[in-house]
Design a protein around this motif. Structure first.
Motif, mmCIF file in Angstrom:
data_model
loop_
_atom_site.group_PDB
_atom_site.id
_atom_site.type_symbol
_atom_site.label_atom_id
_atom_site.label_comp_id
_atom_site.label_asym_id
_atom_site.label_seq_id
_atom_site.Cartn_x
_atom_site.Cartn_y
_atom_site.Cartn_z
ATOM 1 N N ALA A 121 52.877 45.017 37.272
ATOM 2 C CA ALA A 121 54.242 45.404 36.944
ATOM 3 C C ALA A 121 54.547 44.884 35.546
ATOM 4 O O ALA A 121 54.666 43.668 35.348
ATOM 5 C CB ALA A 121 55.225 44.817 37.955
ATOM 6 N N ALA A 122 54.627 45.785 34.557
ATOM 7 C CA ALA A 122 55.004 45.413 33.194
ATOM 8 C C ALA A 122 56.528 45.399 33.144
ATOM 9 O O ALA A 122 57.173 46.421 33.378
ATOM 10 C CB ALA A 122 54.418 46.391 32.196
ATOM 11 N N LEU A 123 57.105 44.236 32.872
ATOM 12 C CA LEU A 123 58.551 44.035 32.988
ATOM 13 C C LEU A 123 59.251 44.266 31.649
ATOM 14 O O LEU A 123 59.445 43.354 30.865
ATOM 15 C CB LEU A 123 58.848 42.630 33.508
ATOM 16 N N PHE A 124 59.644 45.509 31.412
ATOM 17 C CA PHE A 124 60.410 45.819 30.211
ATOM 18 C C PHE A 124 61.845 45.334 30.358
ATOM 19 O O PHE A 124 62.539 45.171 29.376
ATOM 20 C CB PHE A 124 60.399 47.328 29.938
ATOM 21 N N GLY A 125 62.296 45.120 31.598
ATOM 22 C CA GLY A 125 63.656 44.661 31.865
ATOM 23 C C GLY A 125 63.738 43.178 32.159
ATOM 24 O O GLY A 125 64.635 42.739 32.864
ATOM 25 N N ASP A 126 62.814 42.386 31.641
ATOM 26 C CA ASP A 126 62.782 40.956 31.918
ATOM 27 C C ASP A 126 63.918 40.249 31.191
ATOM 28 O O ASP A 126 64.113 40.488 30.001
ATOM 29 C CB ASP A 126 61.435 40.384 31.466
ATOM 30 N N PRO A 127 64.709 39.398 31.845
ATOM 31 C CA PRO A 127 64.609 39.070 33.262
ATOM 32 C C PRO A 127 65.251 40.147 34.130
ATOM 33 O O PRO A 127 66.238 40.782 33.738
ATOM 34 C CB PRO A 127 65.385 37.756 33.372
ATOM 35 N N LEU A 128 64.666 40.347 35.297
ATOM 36 C CA LEU A 128 65.233 41.288 36.257
ATOM 37 C C LEU A 128 66.536 40.708 36.792
ATOM 38 O O LEU A 128 66.629 39.508 37.045
ATOM 39 C CB LEU A 128 64.248 41.528 37.401
ATOM 40 N N THR A 129 67.536 41.558 36.924
ATOM 41 C CA THR A 129 68.863 41.075 37.298
ATOM 42 C C THR A 129 69.516 42.015 38.297
ATOM 43 O O THR A 129 69.528 43.230 38.081
ATOM 44 C CB THR A 129 69.764 40.970 36.047
#
Length: 150
Positions: free
Chosen positions: A65-73
């Motif tokens: 999972a490549a997290l472009f929205g890091d941090p997830l909220t």
């Protein structure tokens, strides 16, 4: 539909997909480690240059999972999205969706999300903050990981 998650394996993997020395049971609490280094080589298609970014490897090393929205909220109000690029190690899966069955650690609240067409770009919003245990299934494959939403 409530789903009970069962760990698919007992080990974790490093960012290259190799088994790590730390078994999953030895980790304290919930939450798969977020790696900020380069994506695994098999997950770099479409990227150029430095591929370092926040990402989480599935417990079985079958998906990242490549997290472009890091941090997830949960309940975002900042105008950003919980964008996740799902990249499967074996890209030979037949047609079908990526199904995400998520269970909140503790209360056991469940949520199901679907990524049409299988692993790929998505926005995955979950209803509450906390650590979510994900069971990921797509044609001929399955993996698990934990994602923490703030």
């Amino acid at each position: 539909m409530a789903t009970t998650l069962v760990a698919a394996c007992t080990g974790t993997t490093d960012h290259a997909g190799a088994p790590s020395a730390q078994p999953r049971a030895a980790r304290s609490g919930c939450g798969s480690p977020i790696d900020g280094g380069p994506l695994p080589e098999w997950a770099r298609d479409g990227f150029s240059g430095d591929t370092s970014m926040p990402h989480v490897m599935g417990d079985g090393a079958a998906i990242v999972a490549a997290l472009f929205g890091d941090p997830l909220t949960a309940n975002r109000t900042d105008g950003k999205a919980n964008k996740i690029l799902w990249v499967a190690k074996d890209g030979s899966a037949g047609p079908g969706d990526l199904v995400i069955d998520a269970t909140l650690d503790g209360p056991g609240e469940t949520a199901r999300r679907t990524v049409p067409g299988g692993p790929g770009p998505s926005i995955v919003d979950l209803p509450r903050a906390g650590c979510w245990r994900l069971r990921l299934t797509w044609p001929g494959h399955a993996d698990t990981m934990d994602l923490t939403y703030g």
